[in-house]
Scaffold this motif. Structure first.
Motif, mmCIF file in Angstrom:
data_model
loop_
_atom_site.group_PDB
_atom_site.id
_atom_site.type_symbol
_atom_site.label_atom_id
_atom_site.label_comp_id
_atom_site.label_asym_id
_atom_site.label_seq_id
_atom_site.Cartn_x
_atom_site.Cartn_y
_atom_site.Cartn_z
ATOM 1 N N ASN A 1 0.804 -1.217 0.000
ATOM 2 C CA ASN A 1 0.000 0.000 0.000
ATOM 3 C C ASN A 1 0.842 1.276 0.000
ATOM 4 O OD1 ASN A 1 -2.569 -1.239 0.006
ATOM 5 N ND2 ASN A 1 -2.365 -1.686 2.187
ATOM 6 N N TYR A 2 2.060 1.209 0.571
ATOM 7 C CA TYR A 2 2.918 2.390 0.546
ATOM 8 C C TYR A 2 3.265 2.768 -0.889
ATOM 9 C CZ TYR A 2 3.545 2.082 5.608
ATOM 10 O OH TYR A 2 3.327 2.052 6.958
ATOM 11 N N GLY A 3 3.495 1.756 -1.724
ATOM 12 C CA GLY A 3 3.786 2.012 -3.124
ATOM 13 C C GLY A 3 2.607 2.647 -3.839
ATOM 14 N N LEU A 4 1.399 2.185 -3.525
ATOM 15 C CA LEU A 4 0.205 2.759 -4.136
ATOM 16 C C LEU A 4 0.044 4.221 -3.751
ATOM 17 C CD1 LEU A 4 -2.469 -0.067 -3.683
ATOM 18 C CD2 LEU A 4 -0.957 0.348 -5.620
ATOM 19 N N THR A 5 0.259 4.503 -2.467
ATOM 20 C CA THR A 5 0.147 5.887 -1.994
ATOM 21 C C THR A 5 1.183 6.778 -2.661
ATOM 22 O OG1 THR A 5 -0.669 5.087 0.140
ATOM 23 C CG2 THR A 5 0.154 7.354 0.063
ATOM 24 N N PHE A 6 2.405 6.276 -2.788
ATOM 25 C CA PHE A 6 3.472 7.019 -3.446
ATOM 26 C C PHE A 6 3.106 7.330 -4.891
ATOM 27 C CE2 PHE A 6 7.340 6.704 -6.116
ATOM 28 C CZ PHE A 6 7.982 7.850 -5.691
ATOM 29 N N LEU A 7 2.592 6.339 -5.614
ATOM 30 C CA LEU A 7 2.211 6.542 -7.012
ATOM 31 C C LEU A 7 1.132 7.612 -7.148
ATOM 32 C CD1 LEU A 7 2.148 2.844 -8.236
ATOM 33 C CD2 LEU A 7 3.521 4.670 -9.245
ATOM 34 N N LYS A 8 0.185 7.590 -6.240
ATOM 35 C CA LYS A 8 -0.918 8.542 -6.305
ATOM 36 C C LYS A 8 -0.465 9.944 -5.915
ATOM 37 C CE LYS A 8 -5.689 9.248 -4.779
ATOM 38 N NZ LYS A 8 -6.823 8.680 -3.992
ATOM 39 N N GLN A 9 0.278 10.041 -4.806
ATOM 40 C CA GLN A 9 0.676 11.357 -4.307
ATOM 41 C C GLN A 9 1.737 12.015 -5.181
ATOM 42 O OE1 GLN A 9 1.855 10.949 -0.203
ATOM 43 N NE2 GLN A 9 -0.235 10.736 0.529
ATOM 44 N N GLU A 10 2.687 11.218 -5.659
ATOM 45 C CA GLU A 10 3.823 11.782 -6.378
ATOM 46 C C GLU A 10 3.536 11.977 -7.868
ATOM 47 O OE1 GLU A 10 7.757 13.291 -6.410
ATOM 48 O OE2 GLU A 10 6.393 12.785 -4.775
ATOM 49 N N TYR A 11 2.769 11.052 -8.461
ATOM 50 C CA TYR A 11 2.592 11.082 -9.906
ATOM 51 C C TYR A 11 1.140 11.162 -10.361
ATOM 52 C CZ TYR A 11 7.301 9.166 -9.353
ATOM 53 O OH TYR A 11 8.600 8.956 -8.962
ATOM 54 N N GLY A 12 0.194 11.097 -9.407
ATOM 55 C CA GLY A 12 -1.205 11.151 -9.780
ATOM 56 C C GLY A 12 -1.701 9.905 -10.482
ATOM 57 N N ILE A 13 -1.040 8.775 -10.251
ATOM 58 C CA ILE A 13 -1.435 7.512 -10.884
ATOM 59 C C ILE A 13 -2.556 6.868 -10.083
ATOM 60 C CG2 ILE A 13 -0.664 5.223 -11.614
ATOM 61 C CD1 ILE A 13 0.620 7.502 -13.173
ATOM 62 N N ASP A 14 -3.586 6.414 -10.760
ATOM 63 C CA ASP A 14 -4.697 5.728 -10.111
ATOM 64 C C ASP A 14 -4.190 4.455 -9.437
ATOM 65 O OD1 ASP A 14 -7.012 4.277 -9.439
ATOM 66 O OD2 ASP A 14 -8.114 5.054 -11.158
ATOM 67 N N GLU A 15 -4.515 4.292 -8.167
ATOM 68 C CA GLU A 15 -4.060 3.118 -7.420
ATOM 69 C C GLU A 15 -4.531 1.821 -8.063
ATOM 70 O OE1 GLU A 15 -5.264 3.559 -3.394
ATOM 71 O OE2 GLU A 15 -4.196 5.436 -3.087
ATOM 72 N N ASN A 16 -5.654 1.855 -8.737
ATOM 73 C CA ASN A 16 -6.193 0.650 -9.366
ATOM 74 C C ASN A 16 -5.376 0.198 -10.569
ATOM 75 O OD1 ASN A 16 -8.421 0.399 -7.583
ATOM 76 N ND2 ASN A 16 -9.505 1.988 -8.720
ATOM 77 N N ASP A 17 -4.464 1.042 -11.043
ATOM 78 C CA ASP A 17 -3.624 0.659 -12.180
ATOM 79 C C ASP A 17 -2.533 -0.324 -11.786
ATOM 80 O OD1 ASP A 17 -4.971 2.116 -14.072
ATOM 81 O OD2 ASP A 17 -3.695 3.879 -13.918
#
Length: 382
Positions: free
Chosen positions: A220-236
């Motif tokens: 989940n830390y990776g998902l949060t990082f992707l969303k916060q840093e790059y705006g990537i949808d966690e579902n991707d």
């Protein structure tokens, strides 16, 4: 309730449990309710961060002139959990200051080394449980119109010191007891095979959706990082837990030829050393691997001193600080990322091109491989 049941691959229903963080929060809430109302209560509930409601039986109620103490019995569900059956206590007292102060009592460990969730000298009550405790206490204070009321909260686990001997706490520099943990509030029982089955299913779904690049994160830390840093949808992203080697092989079997792998250095540095399963039971060696990479760029006598400092580190975030202070970060971390990429591509026998993004503390990007951003743009432009 349905949210509290996990179905394994054989169709067996496994009961979810509740983290020590949830236990601490619901117990503190009950103690404050009794302190302000003057009446004993025997059941209390909170909404866990993941969503399910935790309804707890309140026991061992004790009153003093200015405080109330009570407990719940930790229920780990069908997950093997050494803390299941233990009592988690909270004592709540009114304070003159407006701050809510959370402390650890008997059986809750104290942090003695840098790089952990809490600073040195603090009780090992992690950030999410502290947030849960605070929010639930603030809710109760609001109900009684006492928004600025200060509180002193003490969380205790009487048998915590003995239980901690069966955990990694002593090695991590947490002394005197267990940690109060949990990011979702829920303990989900899952076997290794169940996790791998889930990974394969998710990869197949991505392939069926026409994805050309597979985005993978360990947790989940990776998902949060992707969303916060790059705006990537966690579902991707597909979560692989500790199963890096297996996930790469599954991706290969399911027809992917490109992977973008995003994770914390604490996990991925192990891969740089050839470790395919990043769970600590299969080997740690994080500091040995980092030290080995540092040795590639140091030839003088100071390298022994630097290596000693790294080997004393408990957490990789602390090691990152030491390497950067030695002005070696611009050499060491790109080399580490290259090694991670090479190892993952070896896992696929050269059939998958892998790009890497590694982050460190506070979701800060540490390093990436040269074509990682080209892969990342694929998800930005979908």
């Amino acid at each position: 309730m349905p949210d509290s049941i996990f179905i394994d691959k054989n169709g067996n229903k496994l009961r979810c449990g509740y983290t020590t963080g949830s236990c601490a929060a619901v117990t503190a809430k009950a103690a404050l309710m009794m302190l302000l109302s003057g009446e004993d209560i025997y059941n209390a509930s909170i909404i866990t961060p993941k969503g399910p409601v935790y309804n707890a039986e309140i026991i061992d109620i004790e009153r003093c002139d200015s405080s109330v103490s009570c407990a719940v019995v930790k229920d780990g569900g069908d997950d093997p959990d050494i803390t299941s059956g233990s009592k988690v206590y909270a004592s709540v007292a009114l304070a003159e200051e407006s701050e809510i102060v959370i402390r650890g009592g008997k059986g809750v460990g104290v942090v003695t080394k840098p790089g952990l969730d809490q600073p040195i000298g603090e009780a090992a009550i992690n950030s999410v449980p502290r947030k849960m405790i605070r929010e639930n206490l603030e809710e109760v204070l609001g109900q009684y119109g006492r928004h600025n009321q200060g509180l002193e909260v003490t969380i205790s686990v009487p048998d915590g010191e003995k239980l901690a001997e069966k955990t990694f706490n002593p090695k991590l520099g947490i002394v005197g007891g267990i940690s109060i943990l949990g990011t979702t509030g829920i303990v989900e029982p899952m076997s290794d095979q169940a996790i791998l089955d889930t990974v394969r299913t998710e990869i197949r779904v991505k392939k069926a959706e026409g994805k050309e690049i597979l985005l993978v994160a360990p947790g989940n830390y990776g998902l949060t990082f992707l969303k916060q840093e790059y705006g990537i949808d966690e579902n991707d992203a597909v979560l692989c837990s500790n199963f890096v080697n297996d996930t790469v092989k599954i991706a290969c079997e399911e027809g992917f030829s490109r992977i973008l792998f995003v994770g914390h250095i604490g996990k991925l540095v192990k891969v740089a050393g050839g470790i395919g399963n990043t769970h600590s039971m299969y080997g740690d060696h994080r500091m040995e691997i980092l030290s080995g990479i540092v040795d590639e760029f140091t030839q003088d006598l100071n390298s022994n001193n630097l290596r000693s400092k790294l080997m004393e580190c408990v957490m990789t975030d602390e090691a990152v600080r030491i390497i950067n202070e030695a002005d070696l970060g611009e050499k060491v971390f790109p080399r580490m990322a290259t090694k991670i990429k090479e190892v993952m591509e070896t896992f696929s026998e050269g059939k998958i091109i892998t790009e890497i993004i590694v982050f460190s503390n506070e979701y800060t990007e540490l390093v990436s491989t040269p074509d990682a951003y080209a892969f990342l743009d694929y998800f930005r432009h979908e």
